[in-house]
Design a protein around this motif. Structure first.
Motif, PDB file in Angstrom:
ATOM      1  N   UNK B 121      -2.300   8.192   0.653  1.00  0.00           N
ATOM      2  CA  UNK B 121      -1.062   8.404  -0.088  1.00  0.00           C
ATOM      3  C   UNK B 121      -0.032   9.121   0.790  1.00  0.00           C
ATOM      4  N   UNK B 122      -0.446  10.187   1.477  1.00  0.00           N
ATOM      5  CA  UNK B 122       0.481  10.928   2.327  1.00  0.00           C
ATOM      6  C   UNK B 122       1.015  10.076   3.458  1.00  0.00           C
ATOM      7  N   UNK B 123       0.120   9.359   4.126  1.00  0.00           N
ATOM      8  CA  UNK B 123       0.539   8.544   5.265  1.00  0.00           C
ATOM      9  C   UNK B 123       1.515   7.457   4.818  1.00  0.00           C
ATOM     10  N   UNK B 124       1.205   6.780   3.714  1.00  0.00           N
ATOM     11  CA  UNK B 124       2.074   5.687   3.278  1.00  0.00           C
ATOM     12  C   UNK B 124       3.421   6.216   2.792  1.00  0.00           C
ATOM     13  N   UNK B 125       3.424   7.412   2.186  1.00  0.00           N
ATOM     14  CA  UNK B 125       4.710   7.982   1.782  1.00  0.00           C
ATOM     15  C   UNK B 125       5.585   8.238   3.002  1.00  0.00           C
ATOM     16  N   UNK B 126       4.978   8.812   4.030  1.00  0.00           N
ATOM     17  CA  UNK B 126       5.735   9.069   5.248  1.00  0.00           C
ATOM     18  C   UNK B 126       6.213   7.781   5.892  1.00  0.00           C
ATOM     19  N   UNK B 127       5.336   6.782   5.926  1.00  0.00           N
ATOM     20  CA  UNK B 127       5.697   5.499   6.506  1.00  0.00           C
ATOM     21  C   UNK B 127       6.872   4.874   5.771  1.00  0.00           C
ATOM     22  N   UNK B 128       6.819   4.956   4.443  1.00  0.00           N
ATOM     23  CA  UNK B 128       7.892   4.377   3.640  1.00  0.00           C
ATOM     24  C   UNK B 128       9.227   5.041   3.960  1.00  0.00           C
ATOM     25  N   UNK B 129       9.209   6.373   4.011  1.00  0.00           N
ATOM     26  CA  UNK B 129      10.456   7.081   4.314  1.00  0.00           C
ATOM     27  C   UNK B 129      10.925   6.725   5.725  1.00  0.00           C
ATOM     28  N   UNK B 130       9.972   6.665   6.663  1.00  0.00           N
ATOM     29  CA  UNK B 130      10.340   6.311   8.027  1.00  0.00           C
ATOM     30  C   UNK B 130      10.994   4.939   8.086  1.00  0.00           C
ATOM     31  N   UNK B 131      10.397   3.970   7.382  1.00  0.00           N
ATOM     32  CA  UNK B 131      10.950   2.621   7.375  1.00  0.00           C
ATOM     33  C   UNK B 131      12.330   2.604   6.744  1.00  0.00           C
ATOM     34  N   UNK B 132      12.499   3.433   5.725  1.00  0.00           N
ATOM     35  CA  UNK B 132      13.780   3.512   5.043  1.00  0.00           C
ATOM     36  C   UNK B 132      14.846   4.065   5.974  1.00  0.00           C
ATOM     37  N   UNK B 133      14.463   5.051   6.765  1.00  0.00           N
ATOM     38  CA  UNK B 133      15.403   5.654   7.708  1.00  0.00           C
ATOM     39  C   UNK B 133      15.799   4.643   8.766  1.00  0.00           C
ATOM     40  N   UNK B 134      14.830   3.892   9.234  1.00  0.00           N
ATOM     41  CA  UNK B 134      15.145   2.878  10.236  1.00  0.00           C
ATOM     42  C   UNK B 134      16.030   1.781   9.668  1.00  0.00           C
ATOM     43  N   UNK B 135      15.867   1.547   8.397  1.00  0.00           N
ATOM     44  CA  UNK B 135      16.687   0.528   7.757  1.00  0.00           C
ATOM     45  C   UNK B 135      15.879  -0.689   7.396  1.00  0.00           C
ATOM     46  N   UNK B 136      16.164  -1.225   6.198  1.00  0.00           N
ATOM     47  CA  UNK B 136      15.449  -2.411   5.747  1.00  0.00           C
ATOM     48  C   UNK B 136      16.243  -3.642   6.145  1.00  0.00           C
ATOM     49  N   UNK B 137      15.514  -4.725   6.396  1.00  0.00           N
ATOM     50  CA  UNK B 137      16.196  -5.966   6.704  1.00  0.00           C
ATOM     51  C   UNK B 137      16.640  -6.617   5.408  1.00  0.00           C
ATOM     52  N   UNK B 138      17.955  -6.713   5.250  1.00  0.00           N
ATOM     53  CA  UNK B 138      18.505  -7.223   4.002  1.00  0.00           C
ATOM     54  C   UNK B 138      19.402  -8.413   4.293  1.00  0.00           C
ATOM     55  N   UNK B 139      19.153  -9.531   3.612  1.00  0.00           N
ATOM     56  CA  UNK B 139      20.008 -10.700   3.753  1.00  0.00           C
ATOM     57  C   UNK B 139      20.563 -11.048   2.385  1.00  0.00           C
ATOM     58  N   UNK B 140      21.878 -11.153   2.286  1.00  0.00           N
ATOM     59  CA  UNK B 140      22.532 -11.487   1.017  1.00  0.00           C
ATOM     60  C   UNK B 140      22.056 -10.573  -0.117  1.00  0.00           C
ATOM     61  N   UNK B 141      21.967  -9.312   0.171  1.00  0.00           N
ATOM     62  CA  UNK B 141      21.597  -8.357  -0.871  1.00  0.00           C
ATOM     63  C   UNK B 141      20.141  -8.410  -1.272  1.00  0.00           C
ATOM     64  N   UNK B 142      19.331  -9.189  -0.545  1.00  0.00           N
ATOM     65  CA  UNK B 142      17.905  -9.259  -0.874  1.00  0.00           C
ATOM     66  C   UNK B 142      17.079  -8.879   0.336  1.00  0.00           C
TER      67      UNK B 142
END
Lengths: 472, 296
Positions: B121-142
């Motif tokens: 749980x801790x590792x995945x929470x950190x990973x999620x935040x890290x990925x969010x900081x890096x930025x999600x790949x979004x095309x046409x709002x999806x």
């Protein structure tokens, strides 16, 4: 759009919510029962109530824990698998769940800690108050969930703005006849679940000739409560049928196995619906106007059949048809059992009637089956809509969800739930088998002066057999 | 109104991270601890409060849903698998609280679940935040990043950092709540963990600079945000002093404050700069949360 991902998401939601609802319905009933026990103990001072209370509190703890962990999944699944739904219905369903967390979870989490760890630390009245607050919290929880689900069954009090459902009348959302027939129906079902589990446990001890004083209290209180609640439950069940008839004719037609419009309508008791040929096989049918009488309280009312509804708006007919009959069947069995058992207990003959004790003992799955099949009737009968008449389930799923991701999550959930369910059931069984006055096993004394009072300590403070209940 | 919901969301996420962070951290340390007695003491230090703490996760989720439905829908569906791993971890460790004392023979199963679930749980929470900081790949709002698009080296780094941070918080909670051996061990852990967290912070920050993640713009745009790292720095000093002076009460609050300083800034910015509002291929929502994920 990936049809497999849609199907897997539906299976996953059905599976996780089926698993989840078993535990809240049990713990709502148990919390109310614990409150009654604690109040009785304070009022009468009889130690036997304390023994039963401590015993059921342990079982409540297990059911509550399983309910908490399986419930967290539900709050996330709307976003992960049903992103279109959650984007559109967020302004209504989000706040409703927010009220649930602030009213229900906060009460439960705060006061449950007092129940487990506070027996020797708080005054008796506060302990009773905490028990009542836990019960109130579970009730709030049921209320908000029923408001939420009722809005999906019969959406009310909203306008559509920029592709989202925006609330424009909260009173309509919270106080409509659909909510106030379904919420009591579910609440009473939970009380019945608690009542039958308690009565079945009492019957088991009675059969084993153990804990006579305690088991008789469980048996009588459980069956007595059920005897009072069952008729009320039938009334609310009937009211739920009325909302379905008014707002969801497709669900009603599927439940009744009614293919053609009828005026007045007949009532199909049992049949095998043959969906392909749009007819019932092996039907046992009551003649008109029984169908109109049951569905609309009228001798002459016209009832809609599936043939006058476009097939793309049909639910899967067979599931609501049968699940409804199973629910009603379980209800009837429970009614008969509760009345007979209460009658015999008034005559002081209950504890000698071993056949009825066996039946009561084996009856504990009935309320669970009734609750699950009731939910299947309501939820599968709502299909193909997720918000009835407004948003189709197929349009509500996360558009970019892949079959691979959905498969992984479903498999993991199945494995984990089966794993924890098996152990949870086994531990509950073992607690009940061990009974109120024996210990599960001797725990070595590990006391450290300043360590917090623990569950193990609570274990050790259990009254010994000779001074508790048995001799009463 | 937006500001109100944003603050409420920030507060509930913060409470979750501080409170359940301590729970999860104790779970992680639990795995490193030998001996039934010590493990029982550690478990009992959080047993009365864990479900209350976890409630804040649900609170955060439903506030997000109610107040920012499109953020909720986009983020939760984009992080499909990480969220399921988090939930899996939370389920397994949650039942361990109830199941563990119902058995003696297979207690080890629940010990593994408790420690492993907390770690996942801790590792995945950190990973999620890290990925969010890096930025999600979004095309046409999806979201268009694929099933495993969130799993990057930077995200994994943040995951490890968050586990360390949680463990630090857990150790501080143990020092505050327990006595004897458990407290002495936790004291030793705090030193090691505090230094490793600091190290991770530096690495993550360096990585961020090297990768040119546009954090600095956001800081310069909103100078008032410097108040959060300032709080964090002061709290870090308090932590260091209380370790040196063997004070048992302060470390927990100090580490909690470090989080207030860093995490709060992160969540506020995350809420203000949500990926769906950006139409770049790789959007960057929140600058500061990188620090927070590293920091704790």
């Amino acid at each position: 759009m990936d049809m497999t991902a849609l199907l897997l998401s539906r299976i996953q939601f059905a599976f996780t919510i089926t698993f989840h609802i078993i535990f809240p319905s049990f713990s709502i009933g148990l919390a109310a029962w614990l409150t009654v026990l604690e109040a009785l103990r304070l009022a009468t001072g009889r130690p036997v109530y304390r023994v039963i209370f401590d015993f059921w509190l342990k079982i409540f703890g297990l059911a509550f824990g399983l309910g908490v962990v399986s419930g967290i999944v539900m709050a996330f699944q709307f976003g992960t698998n049903w992103s279109v739904l959650s984007k559109m219905s967020g302004p209504i369903q989000g706040p409703l769940l927010m009220y649930e967390t602030f009213t229900a979870f906060m009460l439960e989490a705060t006061f449950f800690g007092v129940l487990i760890f506070g027996r020797s630390r708080v005054p008796p009245w506060f302990y009773l108050f905490s028990t009542a607050m836990v019960a109130l919290g579970t009730t709030f929880s049921a209320f908000w969930i029923m408001v939420n689900n009722s809005w999906m069954q019969v959406p009310a009090g909203y306008i559509i703005e920029n592709g989202a459902f925006v609330p424009n009348d909260w009173t309509k959302i919270l106080f409509n006849s659909v909510v106030w027939s379904r919420f009591p129906h579910v609440l009473i079902a939970s009380y019945l679940t608690g009542a039958f589990c308690v009565a079945a446990t009492g019957a088991w001890y009675e059969l084993r000739r153990e804990y006579h004083a305690g088991s008789l209290i469980m048996l009588r209180m459980g069956l007595g409560l059920a005897a009072v609640l069952m008729p009320i439950q039938l009334v609310f069940g009937h009211l739920c049928g009325e909302y379905v008839n008014t707002y969801q004719p497709s669900k009603m037609a599927a439940i009744e196995g009614r293919w053609n419009d009828e005026n007045p309508a007949s009532e199909v008791l049992f049949a095998w619906p043959d969906v392909e040929n749009r007819r019932n096989l092996f039907a046992i049918t009551l003649p008109p106007p029984f169908g109109s009488l049951i569905d609309s309280d009228s001798l002459t009312a016209a009832e809609t059949g599936l043939n006058s509804i476009p097939p793309e708006n049909w639910p899967p007919v067979v599931i609501p048809f049968f699940s409804f009959r199973i629910m009603v069947g379980c209800g009837m069995l429970m009614l008969g059992l509760a009345w007979l058992g209460t009658y015999l207990s008034f005559k002081q003959r209950l504890e000698r009637n071993r056949l009825l004790l066996w039946v009561t003992f084996l009856s504990f799955p009935l309320p669970f089956i009734a609750i699950l099949t009731g939910w299947f009737t309501a939820e599968v009968g709502r299909q193909p809509w997720v918000v009835f008449g407004v948003l189709r389930t197929a349009d509500a799923v996360t558009p970019f969800l892949t079959t691979r991701a959905a498969t992984i999550s479903l498999l993991i959930f199945c494995a984990i739930y089966v794993f924890i369910f098996a152990f949870g059931m086994f531990y509950i069984y073992r607690l009940i088998r061990t009974g109120p006055v024996r210990r599960l096993f001797e725990t070595p004394c590990l006391a450290v002066p300043s360590r917090p009072l623990s569950l193990a300590n609570a274990d050790q403070s259990f009254p010994e057999p000779n001074h508790a209940g048995v001799g009463e | 109104m937006i500001m109100f919901w944003t603050s409420l969301l920030a507060i509930s996420i913060l409470l979750y991270v501080v409170l359940d962070g301590a729970d999860l951290g104790i779970g992680i340390l639990f795995g490193l601890t030998q001996g039934e007695e010590r493990r029982r003491i550690m478990l009992n230090a959080v047993a009365p409060i864990w479900d209350g703490n976890e409630t804040w996760l649900v609170v955060s989720g439903v506030i997000l849903w109610g107040a920012f439905p499109s953020v909720y829908a986009t983020l939760f569906s984009a992080f499909y698998l990480p969220l399921f791993f988090i939930l899996t971890g939370l389920i397994l460790r949650g039942v361990a609280f109830e199941f563990r004392d119902k058995t003696q023979r297979v207690r080890w199963i629940w010990d593994i679940n408790f420690a492993g679930g907390s770690l996942v749980a801790g590792f995945m929470q950190g990973t999620t935040v890290g990925a969010l900081v890096e930025g999600l790949q979004v095309t046409n709002g999806q979201y268009s990043g694929g099933d495993f698009g969130w799993f990057t080296p930077f995200a994994a780094l943040c995951g490890i950092g968050l586990c360390l941070g949680y463990a630090l918080l857990g150790a501080c909670w143990l020092v505050k709540k327990c006595d004897g051996e458990v407290r002495d061990t936790a004291h030793r852990h705090i030193r090691i963990l505090a230094i490793s967290v600091l190290g991770f912070l530096v690495v993550v920050f360096a990585y961020a600079l090297a990768e040119h993640l546009p954090i600095l713009h956001r800081w310069i745009d909103r100078p008032y945000l410097f108040v959060f790292p300032a709080i964090g720095a002061i709290a870090a000093i308090v932590l260091a002093l209380s370790i040196l002076r063997h004070n048992d009460r302060w470390p927990f609050y100090a580490v909690a404050l470090v989080r207030v300083g860093i995490w709060n800034a992160g969540t506020v910015l995350l809420a203000l700069h949500h990926p769906v509002r950006h139409h770049h291929r790789r959007s960057c929502p929140g600058p500061v949360s990188r620090l927070c994920s590293g920091a704790v």
